[in-house]
Design a protein around this motif. Sequence first.
Motif, PDB file in Angstrom:
ATOM      1  N   ALA A 211      47.663 -85.475 -70.254  1.00 40.83           N
ATOM      2  CA  ALA A 211      47.100 -84.698 -69.157  1.00 40.83           C
ATOM      3  C   ALA A 211      48.209 -84.130 -68.287  1.00 40.83           C
ATOM      4  CB  ALA A 211      46.167 -85.577 -68.337  1.00 40.83           C
TER       5      ALA A 211
ATOM      6  N   GLY B  81      37.770 -82.910 -74.771  1.00 41.79           N
ATOM      7  CA  GLY B  81      38.667 -82.758 -73.639  1.00 41.79           C
ATOM      8  C   GLY B  81      40.132 -82.904 -73.985  1.00 41.79           C
TER       9      GLY B  81
ATOM     10  N   THR C  88      31.021 -82.623 -69.711  1.00 41.49           N
ATOM     11  CA  THR C  88      31.768 -82.869 -70.945  1.00 41.49           C
ATOM     12  C   THR C  88      33.233 -82.652 -70.644  1.00 41.49           C
ATOM     13  OG1 THR C  88      29.964 -82.085 -72.260  1.00 41.49           O
ATOM     14  CG2 THR C  88      32.123 -82.086 -73.290  1.00 41.49           C
ATOM     15  N   PRO C  89      33.995 -83.718 -70.709  1.00 39.26           N
ATOM     16  CA  PRO C  89      35.302 -83.692 -70.068  1.00 39.26           C
ATOM     17  C   PRO C  89      36.146 -82.510 -70.515  1.00 39.26           C
ATOM     18  CG  PRO C  89      35.148 -85.434 -71.692  1.00 39.26           C
ATOM     19  CD  PRO C  89      33.797 -84.887 -71.536  1.00 39.26           C
ATOM     20  N   MET C  90      36.347 -81.637 -69.558  1.00 37.43           N
ATOM     21  CA  MET C  90      37.297 -80.561 -69.791  1.00 37.43           C
ATOM     22  C   MET C  90      38.681 -81.155 -69.625  1.00 37.43           C
ATOM     23  SD  MET C  90      35.837 -77.839 -70.638  1.00 37.43           S
ATOM     24  CE  MET C  90      37.071 -76.598 -70.347  1.00 37.43           C
ATOM     25  N   PRO C  91      39.688 -80.520 -70.143  1.00 36.29           N
ATOM     26  CA  PRO C  91      41.020 -81.087 -70.067  1.00 36.29           C
ATOM     27  C   PRO C  91      41.438 -81.337 -68.614  1.00 36.29           C
ATOM     28  CG  PRO C  91      40.984 -79.198 -71.515  1.00 36.29           C
ATOM     29  CD  PRO C  91      39.676 -79.259 -70.854  1.00 36.29           C
ATOM     30  N   ALA C  92      41.952 -82.531 -68.377  1.00 33.11           N
ATOM     31  CA  ALA C  92      42.487 -82.833 -67.059  1.00 33.11           C
ATOM     32  C   ALA C  92      43.884 -82.238 -66.987  1.00 33.11           C
ATOM     33  CB  ALA C  92      42.531 -84.337 -66.841  1.00 33.11           C
TER      34      ALA C  92
END
Lengths: 603, 245
Positions: free
Chosen positions: B189, B70, A414-418
């Motif tokens: 990001a 995210g 589950t995409p963690m922050p990039a």
Amino acid sequence: MRIGWETMRQSALLPPAIERAFRPVHRLACLWALTGSCWGAMVTANVDRSVAPVGEPITFTLNFSGAEPEQPPEIPVVTNLQITFLGPSRQVIVSNGRISSSVSLNYAVTAREPGEYVIPALQIPVGNQVLRTDPVQLRIVRHDPRTQLAFMRLVLPNREVFVGEVFPVEVHLCLRDRVENIANVQLSPLQVESCTQLRHVRLPHRTERNEFGQFTVIPLQYSLVAARPGSLRIGPVDCSFVAEITPEGGRRDPFAGLGLGLFRSGETRPVSVSAEPQWLQVRPLPEDGVPPEFNGAVGRFTLALQAGPTNVAVGDPITVKVQIRGRGVLDALKLPEQPDWHAFKSYPPTANTEVTDPAGLEGIKTFELILVPQTAEVRELPPLRFAFFDPETRTYQRLASAPVPLQVRAGAPTPMPALAMDRTAGPAPALPTHDILGLKQQLGALAVGSTPWVQQPVFWAVHSLPVLAWICAWIWRRHADTLASDPRRQRMREARRRVRHTLVHLQKLSQTGPPEAFYAALFRLLQEQIAERLDLPASAITEAVIDERLRPAGLPDDVSNELHELFQLCNQARYAPGGLSTDLPTVRRRVEALLPQLQQLQI
Amino acid sequence: MVGLCTWGATTTGLCALPESTPGAAFEEANRLYERGLFAEAAQAYDRLLQQGFRSAAVLYNRGNAFFKAGQLGRSIASYREALALAPRDMEIRTNLRFARDQVRGPTLQSSAVQDAFNLLTLNEWTALAVVPFWITILLSIVSLWQPLWHPRLRPVIRTFGSLTLILATLTVAAAALRYGQRLGVVIAASAPVRNGPFEESPVLFQLSDGAEIRIIESKEHWFRIQAGSGQSGWIHRDHLTTLTG
């Protein structure tokens, strides 16, 4: 077709005049019927009910057909039974073209003690023959509600129940078969002690026959859950209604059962019944052998589990659907913690309950939850474990679903922050060991407008009001203090006020009179005005003041003369009213012209 | 057979009330979240906010949805907006702290004084100051109206007057802290911070998603910001979301 004359008379269907007119016809018909059928004379003995409580009368009837005794027969004495003759009743029956007549002799039988009684066979001489009856048996009981027109009873489980177990309690409203219909039913809530009442439902009614007669039973089933162990009181419950009753020996309305009630020949009677409270023994759940996954479920359940998709990447959600089917408090049912699912991140499940029986005792509860595999090493979804206490077998039961094979491939969770690294950034922090807290389920209070109060003009306008009020109060206080410290100014203010009032009064008097009052007011006005200028009491002002104080102070001669003339008019009105000028408006105008000149005088 | 047509009136029935639109939409958004459709859930919460149904719960849940999707910066911004409405809500504070812990690189840290001021909303600070203010004014008017009571009322008026002054000062300070500075959160990001408001300007440093910054000035599509490290530079408007009140 059957026509019962006495029945018609007793139920007051015929007016007295018609009854009197038809009485001879009736007697003739009886005589004809008796003479025509004397050869077939017979007698029967019966009672309206064979079981009755002590003290309640039973109707004992001797039915004669084809003949009639001249005197009511004597009934032999039966110990503890009191038998009293009530009277005869006659019936003329026209059936298929034949006319027959019968006579009923009615007796009231009352018992003093409970027991079995027999009214012996009777030998009754009628004409030239002796008729015989069969013996009649009676059963007399102590007071019992079942001997009444209606009664209620509580039916509890015939075994002990356990805390948390859902159990039925039935309330039976029993109506004797004489009750045609009931209306305006008022049922009180069932009083229960330390029990949670889930729901109640009316079950189909049924017929029940017992030693007291035939009853229609209307059952109402309550589903209860005991909240604590011990002896708990269930009940009482009360019910009142209006009953429509068929008279003794009368015909029932064939449509009453359909709710139509076309022929309402019966009487209506208000009835109140009550079911006495009963005690139910509730046991605690056994403390031995409690499975670790037991979380309070009591009843009897089965378990089914579905999961999908089964081919996922790490971090992808898997929807798991768990169905628990059975009998118990489904609303309170929760899924226990699953320690075997440590390789998954789980989210709180949603639940849906479907009840499959009207009483709400049985049904299906479906949980839907999201599981997220955390590593690619996961090969299966371990069995879901669930335990419950079965009150029938009095043991804890354990259930486990079959494991679900999974194919979990490595991939982006589950995409963690990039996160972009900068020059000051240190090593990447470890993944969190715990997660954010869950959602709020209540919408909460909505924010009305985002502008804070201090930025709203209304706020400042409202809060400037007390400041303005304070400023006004301060000014008023200063003014009051200034006046209080200067008595001369205060007197002058008071004198001016009185002059203003007197002037208004003078204007009215100049139009309405009388002249004496006008000149008296004028005199007071002149006194007040001159006193205000000279700072003297008004009572000290006379005409002499004009020459002594005003003229030396610089009052012009024409004003002084005018003032003299006005004083003299006032004196004339006071001492010689006969020759007084009555042109009052002219005088008033002169005064109004004079006053400003007096007020300008500086002394 | 006994006729019982009138009996049914005694049994009770449950009355299902129709759900209100915002409640249903909120439930639906929560359901999307529970299904793992976090981006869709965040959009659903956004729609609620656009319709004017703004509450701490909606903002908090939107923060959760952004976090799960995210979008760390947007989640922090959403939590901060929720906190402005419900500053003492422990769930919001916990999740904001948790989200901030995920931020890499420099980010603006609030001081203990700011945290103390943020324990109350500006309206709550205002209400605290307004109550002694009204009491002071009313007692002063009574004192002017009845001079004989003045000696007895004087100490009370002075106490409430002092309290009004202190609380009014704190309210002004809270307002200054809240509106005297513009804050923002990085939502990209990686957001380059440049020497000037041009794409051609050299990059001074990078800010990561979720970094909180102070906005010093703005020019067209650019903000001049100060990062938590004290460095300043220009960042493109698209990389930032500004915080309201």
